[in-house]
Design a protein around this motif. Structure first.
Motif, PDB file in Angstrom:
ATOM      1  N   HIS A 286       0.834  -1.195   0.000  1.00  0.00           N
ATOM      2  CA  HIS A 286       0.000   0.000   0.000  1.00  0.00           C
ATOM      3  C   HIS A 286       0.874   1.253   0.000  1.00  0.00           C
ATOM      4  N   ARG A 287       0.357   2.302  -0.638  1.00  0.00           N
ATOM      5  CA  ARG A 287       1.041   3.591  -0.551  1.00  0.00           C
ATOM      6  C   ARG A 287       0.036   4.618  -0.114  1.00  0.00           C
ATOM      7  N   PRO A 288       0.222   5.323   0.966  1.00  0.00           N
ATOM      8  CA  PRO A 288       1.390   5.249   1.844  1.00  0.00           C
ATOM      9  C   PRO A 288       1.485   3.893   2.524  1.00  0.00           C
ATOM     10  N   ALA A 289       2.723   3.417   2.681  1.00  0.00           N
ATOM     11  CA  ALA A 289       2.930   2.111   3.295  1.00  0.00           C
ATOM     12  C   ALA A 289       2.441   2.137   4.737  1.00  0.00           C
ATOM     13  N   LEU A 290       1.851   1.034   5.129  1.00  0.00           N
ATOM     14  CA  LEU A 290       1.153   0.987   6.410  1.00  0.00           C
ATOM     15  C   LEU A 290       2.079   0.811   7.610  1.00  0.00           C
ATOM     16  N   THR A 291       1.902   1.669   8.583  1.00  0.00           N
ATOM     17  CA  THR A 291       2.551   1.476   9.881  1.00  0.00           C
ATOM     18  C   THR A 291       1.752   0.417  10.626  1.00  0.00           C
ATOM     19  N   THR A 292       2.451  -0.567  11.138  1.00  0.00           N
ATOM     20  CA  THR A 292       1.714  -1.707  11.670  1.00  0.00           C
ATOM     21  C   THR A 292       2.522  -2.468  12.719  1.00  0.00           C
TER      22      THR A 292
ATOM     23  N   LEU B 257       4.439  -3.073  -8.709  1.00  0.00           N
ATOM     24  CA  LEU B 257       5.070  -2.093  -9.602  1.00  0.00           C
ATOM     25  C   LEU B 257       4.628  -0.675  -9.259  1.00  0.00           C
ATOM     26  N   ILE B 258       3.355  -0.512  -8.995  1.00  0.00           N
ATOM     27  CA  ILE B 258       2.867   0.836  -8.663  1.00  0.00           C
ATOM     28  C   ILE B 258       3.574   1.355  -7.412  1.00  0.00           C
ATOM     29  N   SER B 259       3.747   0.479  -6.431  1.00  0.00           N
ATOM     30  CA  SER B 259       4.455   0.892  -5.221  1.00  0.00           C
ATOM     31  C   SER B 259       5.863   1.359  -5.551  1.00  0.00           C
ATOM     32  N   ALA B 260       6.537   0.568  -6.378  1.00  0.00           N
ATOM     33  CA  ALA B 260       7.916   0.912  -6.740  1.00  0.00           C
ATOM     34  C   ALA B 260       7.965   2.245  -7.488  1.00  0.00           C
ATOM     35  N   LEU B 261       7.012   2.427  -8.394  1.00  0.00           N
ATOM     36  CA  LEU B 261       6.957   3.679  -9.156  1.00  0.00           C
ATOM     37  C   LEU B 261       6.682   4.860  -8.233  1.00  0.00           C
ATOM     38  N   THR B 262       5.688   4.690  -7.374  1.00  0.00           N
ATOM     39  CA  THR B 262       5.311   5.750  -6.447  1.00  0.00           C
ATOM     40  C   THR B 262       6.503   6.172  -5.600  1.00  0.00           C
ATOM     41  N   ASP B 263       7.257   5.175  -5.144  1.00  0.00           N
ATOM     42  CA  ASP B 263       8.429   5.459  -4.321  1.00  0.00           C
ATOM     43  C   ASP B 263       9.464   6.299  -5.064  1.00  0.00           C
ATOM     44  N   ARG B 264       9.411   6.246  -6.393  1.00  0.00           N
ATOM     45  CA  ARG B 264      10.373   7.018  -7.194  1.00  0.00           C
ATOM     46  C   ARG B 264       9.741   8.312  -7.716  1.00  0.00           C
ATOM     47  N   GLY B 265       8.610   8.644  -7.174  1.00  0.00           N
ATOM     48  CA  GLY B 265       7.967   9.893  -7.572  1.00  0.00           C
ATOM     49  C   GLY B 265       7.250   9.818  -8.913  1.00  0.00           C
ATOM     50  N   ILE B 266       7.089   8.617  -9.421  1.00  0.00           N
ATOM     51  CA  ILE B 266       6.349   8.457 -10.681  1.00  0.00           C
ATOM     52  C   ILE B 266       4.915   8.104 -10.324  1.00  0.00           C
ATOM     53  N   ASN B 267       3.987   8.937 -10.736  1.00  0.00           N
ATOM     54  CA  ASN B 267       2.613   8.755 -10.289  1.00  0.00           C
ATOM     55  C   ASN B 267       1.748   7.986 -11.283  1.00  0.00           C
ATOM     56  N   VAL B 268       0.888   7.167 -10.713  1.00  0.00           N
ATOM     57  CA  VAL B 268      -0.072   6.391 -11.489  1.00  0.00           C
ATOM     58  C   VAL B 268      -1.459   6.935 -11.166  1.00  0.00           C
ATOM     59  N   PRO B 269      -2.258   7.296 -12.158  1.00  0.00           N
ATOM     60  CA  PRO B 269      -2.032   7.133 -13.595  1.00  0.00           C
ATOM     61  C   PRO B 269      -1.479   8.388 -14.275  1.00  0.00           C
ATOM     62  N   GLU B 270      -1.147   9.441 -13.507  1.00  0.00           N
ATOM     63  CA  GLU B 270      -0.748  10.691 -14.154  1.00  0.00           C
ATOM     64  C   GLU B 270       0.448  10.502 -15.084  1.00  0.00           C
ATOM     65  N   ASP B 271       1.498   9.861 -14.568  1.00  0.00           N
ATOM     66  CA  ASP B 271       2.715   9.710 -15.367  1.00  0.00           C
ATOM     67  C   ASP B 271       2.701   8.445 -16.218  1.00  0.00           C
ATOM     68  N   ILE B 272       2.064   7.444 -15.709  1.00  0.00           N
ATOM     69  CA  ILE B 272       2.015   6.183 -16.454  1.00  0.00           C
ATOM     70  C   ILE B 272       0.772   5.394 -16.024  1.00  0.00           C
TER      71      ILE B 272
END
Lengths: 337, 337
Positions: A286-292, B257-272
DNA sequence: GCGTACAACTTATGCGCAAAAGTAACCGCC
DNA sequence: GGCGGTTACTTTTGCGCATAAGTTGTACGC
């Protein structure tokens, strides 16, 4: 399927000799015959008929894993990654010990008991049983039983429980929330017994130690049944302004709640902090990743299976095993003043 | 455990009479004795010894569910909600038909075969087998076998397959992406065989029908092993600018994949834009909610079990069953020009 | 050279059940 | 009144295995 008798006939010897080789009873059989038999066994790819063996030995080499689902949680239960990880841990351990696993899912204790006695399983692992059910089962079948996550002092006289220090884990999390400035902390659960009660106690204790008064209105009830869950989520979202943080008894509920909040434009953790319990993939991805609060579910399955295997081997085991938890601080809690 | 013999002794009759009552063989036994025996059976709560029964009948009433995990996917497999839902569907169906389920998880086909023959299971459901493995197993054991998600024309001569119209499902999704203006669409998978290959074909076909050329560099390989996944995700994220959308062969990969992208500041679906396949809780609970291809996994388990039960009852079944899919449009695809 | 001990077998029994084969009593019928 | 047919049983057998009990043969000690 070739039988011992047939093998004996072809090798022109008695079934007992073949059987002795199979069971590695050296001293009973000469090296010569032993080799001869072993070679033949390999050649014909002999596999014993387990029913005959079990009948003769009065054992089954089966360990039953009974998952009892409360009727209203059935779908939920089997969907929860918790369950598959648990199954995986148990199965792996049992298999490596030469046992087999029979899986049984039901909401009816009597049905489970019938199943158990039909198969004459050597031992039982119970998950999700109501406390008294475990006792009922254990009184009827004098087989070793290990329960997972069952809270029952009475029960501990009858079986081993493998669980967590739920109270401490929750205590730690609430304490952490308080350290981040939270005072209005809700507790979200679907019931007030067993595991959830232990967590509730940890919650209350942490509040008390911080001088915060427990308010029963801060206990948020969620109805997990599919036709009720949306309604209860809506209710909770409506009341979200009353709290700065919500402790959920599972990651599943936490993530579900966050989704519901997000859909209403309430952001986590900006508007409200949410924490879970379990630390499974749901919260990790999940994003934001869950504190748990982390628990090692696979270890739970392994420990339960190991404990049962020990009991089957005649060893003593403690009647209560509590696995540790630890906090996993990620991104769903905001520090406030 | 009380036996038929003991019951017969206490009632002062023969075991056959008792046995006949148990098996409801009316006409063989008078109403009087029948009632007497039935009453007694209930009183002592008689449960047959299944090993003895199976030995005598040469059957087992067990259906084996063998999950074969590729060694490098083991953890992943058992974590995936897909698996627990599948298990749930199979177990429920089998149980309602009076059968039992023995679960077996392994990455070793030989081990699975040994297990099968040991238990003399009446039938087998295989999931995750390589195509040839299914054939090997079915050639050795003349028991009914139903495979789930196995692609093998050769295999269909030996067993029934329950699967999806993977090609069509993927085709529909890619067509949808194209309708939203996407042209640079990647295909993410961990292999190029079986189910994934069928989906890849659907992908290629949709591109072709839209006049878009297939580029092999648009095939994104993910390595699911825990010590490699981060690296392959990083690689994919680095290349994300090359595409406007990525089709992932599972919701698990999509969400990961979405988590990995989000972590790099790449937004779904705005950027991809990202889409998945499965429609499980992972994507449902995710925000933005995942656009994906729906399949009914529980129905898959139920269908597989039903088909096997039919075969056990001597009925003919089609050797290929394809369950339908449909698109679930949610929030991870952006319309572009 | 006889008893004893032991190695290396075989024979026989039973686990609990299902079912084939056997028995005994009775009924009706030509 | 003898015979086939039926009802309501009982006796027996065997599923494949493990194991207790029995049987050889032989080496060794005295």
């Amino acid at each position: 399927m070739i039988t011992i008798k047939e093998i004996a006939r072809q090798l022109n010897m008695s079934t007992t000799t073949v059987s002795n080789v199979i069971h590695g009873k050296d001293g009973e059989v000469s090296d010569d015959t032993k080799k001869k038999v072993e070679k033949f066994l390999k050649k014909v790819d002999y596999v014993p008929n387990i029913n005959a063996r079990n009948l003769a030995q009065n054992e089954s080499k089966i360990i039953g894993l009974a998952l009892k689902a409360r009727a209203d949680k059935y779908e939920n239960l089997i969907m929860d990654p918790f369950v598959s990880v648990l199954i995986g841990g148990v199965e792996e351990t049992i298999r490596n010990a030469g046992y087999f696993m029979m899986l049984y899912i039901s909401s009816d204790t009597d049905e489970i008991m019938r199943h158990v006695s039909t198969w004459n399983v050597d031992g039982l692992i119970l998950f999700g049983m109501l406390n008294d059910d475990g006792i009922r089962v254990s009184e009827k079948y004098k087989k070793p039983i290990v329960c997972i996550d069952t809270y029952s002092l009475e029960g501990l006289k009858h079986f081993t429980n493998v669980g967590l220090d739920d109270e401490q884990g929750t205590y730690d999390m609430i304490k952490y929330l308080i350290s981040q400035g939270h005072k209005k902390i809700a507790f979200l659960s679907d019931n007030q017994s067993g595991v959830d009660l232990a967590r509730l106690n940890g919650y209350k204790k942490a509040l008390k130690d911080a001088g915060i008064k427990y308010k029963s209105s801060n206990f948020l009830q969620i109805h997990p049944k599919s036709d009720e869950i949306d309604e209860s989520l809506a209710e909770i979202c409506d009341r979200s302004k009353e709290f700065t943080a919500i402790f959920c008894v599972s990651d599943l509920y936490a993530v579900t709640l966050i989704s519901a909040l997000t859909d209403r434009g309430i952001n986590v953790p900006e508007d409200i902090s949410i924490v879970g319990f379990d630390d499974n993939m749901l919260g990790q991805l999940h994003r934001p990743a869950l504190t748990t609060v982390h628990q090692d579910v696979k270890a739970k399955g392994i420990t339960a299976a190991d404990t049962l295997l020990k009991q089957l081997a005649g060893q003593k085991t403690p009647n209560q095993i509590k696995l540790p938890t630890h906090l996993v601080i990620r991104d769903t809690v905001r520090k406030i003043n």
